[in-house]
Enzyme design. Sequence first.
Site, PDB file in Angstrom:
ATOM      1  N   CYS D 149       0.799  -1.229   0.000  1.00 42.61           N
ATOM      2  CA  CYS D 149       0.000   0.000   0.000  1.00 42.61           C
ATOM      3  C   CYS D 149       0.833   1.282   0.000  1.00 42.61           C
ATOM      4  O   CYS D 149       0.608   2.187  -0.796  1.00 42.61           O
ATOM      5  CB  CYS D 149      -0.975   0.006   1.187  1.00 42.61           C
ATOM      6  SG  CYS D 149      -0.234  -0.365   2.776  1.00 42.61           S
ATOM      7  N   HIS D 234      -2.962   6.632   4.197  1.00 44.24           N
ATOM      8  CA  HIS D 234      -1.550   6.770   4.529  1.00 44.24           C
ATOM      9  C   HIS D 234      -1.057   8.144   4.045  1.00 44.24           C
ATOM     10  O   HIS D 234      -1.219   8.476   2.874  1.00 44.24           O
ATOM     11  CB  HIS D 234      -0.724   5.695   3.821  1.00 44.24           C
ATOM     12  CG  HIS D 234      -0.932   4.308   4.354  1.00 44.24           C
ATOM     13  ND1 HIS D 234      -1.682   4.034   5.460  1.00 44.24           N
ATOM     14  CD2 HIS D 234      -0.443   3.100   3.920  1.00 44.24           C
ATOM     15  CE1 HIS D 234      -1.655   2.712   5.693  1.00 44.24           C
ATOM     16  NE2 HIS D 234      -0.925   2.135   4.774  1.00 44.24           N
TER      17      HIS D 234
END
Lengths: 338, 338, 338, 338
Positions: D149, D234
Site C-alpha cells: 500500500c 496513509h
Amino acid sequence: MNQRIPVAVLGCTGMVGQKFITLLENHPWFELKELVASERSAGKTYRERGCWKQPTPIPEHIANTRIQSPQEPLQSRILFSGLDANIAGELEEQYAQRGHLVVSNARNHRMRPDVPLIIPEINGSQIELLRKQTTYQHNGGGIVTNPNCSTIILALALYPIWQQFGLQRVMATTLQAISGAGYPGIPTLDLLGNTLPYIAGEEEKMESEIYKILGTNNFKISTTCNRVPVLDGHSICISLQTQQPSTLEGLMHALEHSYADLNLPSSPAQVLQILTDPYHPQPRMDLQAGHGMTVSVGRLRTCPILDWKFTILGHNTIRGAAGAALLNAEWMTSNGLV
Amino acid sequence: MNQRIPVAVLGCTGMVGQKFITLLENHPWFELKELVASERSAGKTYRERGCWKQPTPIPEHIANTRIQSPQEPLQSRILFSGLDANIAGELEEQYAQRGHLVVSNARNHRMRPDVPLIIPEINGSQIELLRKQTTYQHNGGGIVTNPNCSTIILALALYPIWQQFGLQRVMATTLQAISGAGYPGIPTLDLLGNTLPYIAGEEEKMESEIYKILGTNNFKISTTCNRVPVLDGHSICISLQTQQPSTLEGLMHALEHSYADLNLPSSPAQVLQILTDPYHPQPRMDLQAGHGMTVSVGRLRTCPILDWKFTILGHNTIRGAAGAALLNAEWMTSNGLV
Amino acid sequence: MNQRIPVAVLGCTGMVGQKFITLLENHPWFELKELVASERSAGKTYRERGCWKQPTPIPEHIANTRIQSPQEPLQSRILFSGLDANIAGELEEQYAQRGHLVVSNARNHRMRPDVPLIIPEINGSQIELLRKQTTYQHNGGGIVTNPNCSTIILALALYPIWQQFGLQRVMATTLQAISGAGYPGIPTLDLLGNTLPYIAGEEEKMESEIYKILGTNNFKISTTCNRVPVLDGHSICISLQTQQPSTLEGLMHALEHSYADLNLPSSPAQVLQILTDPYHPQPRMDLQAGHGMTVSVGRLRTCPILDWKFTILGHNTIRGAAGAALLNAEWMTSNGLV
Amino acid sequence: MNQRIPVAVLGCTGMVGQKFITLLENHPWFELKELVASERSAGKTYRERGCWKQPTPIPEHIANTRIQSPQEPLQSRILFSGLDANIAGELEEQYAQRGHLVVSNARNHRMRPDVPLIIPEINGSQIELLRKQTTYQHNGGGIVTNPNCSTIILALALYPIWQQFGLQRVMATTLQAISGAGYPGIPTLDLLGNTLPYIAGEEEKMESEIYKILGTNNFKISTTCNRVPVLDGHSICISLQTQQPSTLEGLMHALEHSYADLNLPSSPAQVLQILTDPYHPQPRMDLQAGHGMTVSVGRLRTCPILDWKFTILGHNTIRGAAGAALLNAEWMTSNGLV
C-alpha cells in the site's frame, strides 16, 4: 416537476450549512442557488471562505458562488437555516416577513404555538400550522422547524411504541457525537480519549420537544446526555414502560412496520431497522443506513425495572439536522404549501 | 511491620498483573518476590517477556525477575491473581490447596458461598468467610475475591444511599474504558471514533454481584454497558429510587460522610468525592483522585422518573481491579487472617 | 536554601501556565506566590476561573489564590511566563523594566541578541548574556527564554552528535501532540482519527532556533511538522549526516554519555535514554521518563541517503515548555544571577 | 461486454477481502460469484460468518453466499486474493496451476521475476510478463500482483518526477492508518492517543518494490514508517532530489499532467491532485478523492537539503490494496490476457 425550486442556505459556513450543501447536490426538486452567511464571510466565494469540513469536495458550482450577507435580498422561495441560535431568532423572522419559507434547524422558534415542529413520519399534519402564521397569510412567508438532533432520533424510536402501546416512562442516556457541537466546537484536549458527562441545554430540549411532537405530556421522560469522541452518530440507551401490556414480538412488529413510506426524495426505505447482533448499532458501521436517514435499533431486551431496554443510533447531522429539514421542505412541498 | 510479607503475582503479564506490579512497588507491607505466568512466558525474565504496557518503566528488580510457571512451587504467602477466567478457576483452587492465600480479581469464585466477595469499606466483615474454607482450616490457604470493575465503582456510590435511605430501583448505563477488556482486547478498528453498545457478560455480573456484596436482593437493578474509546476510567450514569424519602442535602451528606477511613496503605482519604461542575466527572481529569482509589460523583440532580440522577467515575484497573485486590489483602492482613 | 524564592506565573490560565503550577508544587527552591492573567480572569480565585485541564487537582493554596491583572505590581523575583505570543512581547519587557526576572516560554524575545535562548545542558553559559540587558544592569530585571518545544527535543538529541562528530545535514519530520497548540487549540472535528500536515510557523522556528542555540549555522536542517491525535509528546523522525566519520557505537556512546548531570531540582538522571525495542519510543509509554525531562531515542539505524536514522520523543509541555523554563530558572539561580 | 466475467474473492473475510466485495458491487465487467476463506469459515454464509467491518451493509446476494474452502474447485476465471501472506504463497500458486488468474494483493510473489508487479499507470506493460509463467502457457493460469500500500501511493507521486527529471535521492516518512494492519490488527490499548514508530517489514518492502516497479535502482530511497490512529489513509512526507534541474512549475506540471486516463472502470479522472491549502492533504477530508483512487499532493516547497519537499495522501485499502488489484484485473482484461 420540471423546474426545480430555487433554494438558499442560511448559515452556509457552519457544519449544518455544509451538510445542507452536500444533501442538496443533485436534489430532484430543489436547486441551491444562494448562500448566506455573516458579514465576515459575505462577498467571498464559498471556496475562498475556506470553511469546508466534509469528506467530499465542495460541489464545483457552489465553490464559486459568492456568499451573501443577511442584508441582501434573496430570490429563493425556500431558505434552509443552519443559523446559530444567537442570531437565528431574529433573522428567520425577518426572512419570513420578506415572504420566504424558512425551513430551520435552529431551536429558536421550535416551541412557538404557530410554528410546526415536525418529523413528517410522526406529526406531518402539523405542517398545516404554517397557515396560521401571519406572514404566511400575508405574503406566503413562514417558519417550519425540526426538533433537536437527539430528540428526532429518540422520537422516531418511541413513536411506534407510543402509538401501539402507549408510554408511561422513558429513561434515555445518550452518547453523542462531536459534530452536534458545531465547529470549532469541542477542543481535542477535552475529548481525545475522554468523555464528557454533560451537554448544556440538551436534556431540557429532549424532554420538552418530545412532548410537543407527540402532542401530549402524559408520560414521563428522563434524559442524561454524554459527549463521546465519535465524529457523527448519536447513540441512545433507552429503558421504557408501556401503558398497555406489550410483548417482544409486538414491540418488534411495531418498530418495523409502523411507518409508511412517504415516497419523498429524502425519506428512507426503512425509517427504523432492527439489528440482532448485540454489538450493534455502532456509529462506525450503522450510521449510513438509509443514507443517514434510517435509525437503527439494537439490543432489544427486557428491563428489570421498566419493561424494555434497547439502544438506538441515528445520524445527528443528517436525520438529526440537515436531512430532517430537507425532509420537512419536501413534505411541505408535497403538501402544496410552497 | 518490619518484615514485609512476600507476595506473588499470578498472571503477571496481563493488564491487571502489570497494575499489581505497579501498585506493589514500594508497598509498606508487601514485598513482590515472585511472578507467575503461563508456560509460554515461564523461564524468561520479565523484561525479556516484553509485555509491559504501563506509562512508567518496569521496576528494575522486577524486570530481572524470572517468570515462573504455574507448576513451580511458590514461597509467597499471598498471591495476587490477575489470571484469565478460563484458567483462574482451577489454578486458584490449586494454590489454595497448597496453602497460599489467593487474593483474586478473577470472576470464577466470586459467587461461591464460602468465598468473600468484598469491598472493605462496604462488607469488610465478610472476610471472615475465609475461615469456612476447608483449605484455610487445614493449611491456611484460601481465596478472597473482589467484584467486577463496574460493580465496585457502582457499589461504592450506592452503598451510602442504600444504608441511609434504602434502595428500590437502580438504573445504570455505563461508558467503559478499554483497559477493562485486557490486552490485546479491542482492536483499534472497532473503537477508534466509535462506541460499542455491548460488553459480553458485564450486565449480568453487575446485577448479581451487587446483591451478594450488599447481602440483599430486595431492590431492582437494571444495567446497560457500553464500551467507549477511553484508556482507563469507567463512567456510570445512574438513576435511582430510594426506599425512604430522601433530600438532596441528605443524599450529599450520605455520599460524603458515610465512609470511615480504613487507615490502610491503599485506602484513599476520600472514598467518594462530589464534584459540582456539571462537566465533571470525566476520565481525563478526575481519574487520579485518591491515586485512583476515589470514586467521583457529579451531576447530582432530581430524576423525573425515579428520585435522583447522577454520574460517577472510577478507575477500572485500580479501584476496579488491582487496587481493589490490594486493599482486600491489606484488610485481610489487618484483620489477622494472614 | 532555607528561604524559598517567591515566584509568579504569568498567563496562569493557559496550558503552559497550568503546567508551571503543577511543576512548582513542592519545588525546593521556588515558592509560587502570585498568579497573573488577563483582565478577564483578574479578580477571580484560580478555582473560580475554571480553566484547569490537568489530570491532578489544583493545588489547594493555588485554588484559593486571587488572579492578578498585568497592571498590578508583583512581589516575586522570578516570573514564569506562559503568555501568548500576541501579548508576551510587550508585557515581558515591562516586567523586566520593573526589575523582575522573566523566565519565558514565549517566542517573542528568543532571537534578541542580548536574550539568552538556553537549554542548560547545551548552551548554559549563554545565561551570562543576561548581564548585557540594560534592565539587568539598572535594576536586576531581565528576560531569559527557552526554545520552542520541538526545537528543544530535537536539540537535545542533536547536540551530543554535533559535539562529537559535527553535523552536515539534518532532516526531521515531526508527529506533534495537541497540547502544543494550547487551549482551546485544535477542534476535535479536525483531529479525531485524523492528522494535519502543517503547523503554522513551526518549521521556521525549528530551523532558526537550533542555529542560535548551537551558535552556528554551518549545517543544513530541513523540517516537516505534522499534528497527530496525541495528548502530550512530540515524536521526531530524524535522518542526519555527520561531518566526521561516525560509527553506530560511537553514536550511541555520544548519546548516552555526553551530558553531565546538572544536579538541579528539575534535571533528570538521564538527559537522553536509548531504547532498543523498535516499537519505542511511543508517547503513551515513554513520555514520563525522567518525570518528563528525559528525551527517548529509538530505532537507531543506518540511513541509505544520509548516515543515520532514528526517532526521538520528548514531553512537549514539560521538557519542551514549562519544565524547560523551570530548569532555566534553576540554572540562573545556581549561577548567582537571581 | 454483455456477459460479465465471473470472479471470486480469496480471503473474503479479511479487511482487503471485504474491500474487494465492496468495490466489486455493481462492477461493469466483473461479477462476484464465489467467496473463499479458511476451513474455519467455510460452509457458512457470509452473513453468518459475522466478519463485516465496512460502513455500508453487506451486499444482499453476497450475504447469502456460502463461503467455500480452498479445497473446493472454483468456476471463476479471475480470483482476487486478499489472503494472508502466511498462506498466500502456496495457495495462489495452486490456483494458478488449476488455470485461474490470481490477481493478488499479497506480498509473496511480488518479487518473482516472471510475476507482474504493476501499477497500470506506471508500468502497465509489465503485464506481459504473465505470458512467461509456465501455468499461463499451459492452462491460462497465472499470478499478477500489486505493490504494498505505501509503495503504491509513493510510486504514484514519484513516477512523474522520475520520468521528467530523474531522481537521485528520496526520503520518505509515513503516517500510516490502522486498516493496513488488517483485523484484529492493532489493539486500541496500543494506539488510542498514541503513535508507533515502527511497522515490521514495511520499510524494506517500500525500498525494494519501488525499484522493481520503476525497473531501476539508480536512485537512493530511505523510509521511516509510523503507525497513527487514523482509520484509512496513509500520509507520506517526502523530500527528494532530482537528477536534472527542476523548477516548482515544472514539478507541478509533471505531477498534474503526466498521467493519461486509462479509461478503465476503476481509474480516476485524476491520478494525482495538487492541493494548495497547507493544511491539506489530510485523511479525514481528502481520502475520498477519485473514489479513493486519486493520490493527493500538498505542501509542495523547496527543501533546504534535497530539492523539494511535499506531503502525499492515498487511500491504503482502495488505491493501496483492493482498488489496486481491481485496476490490475481491468488492465489485464483490456489487454486481452483474460
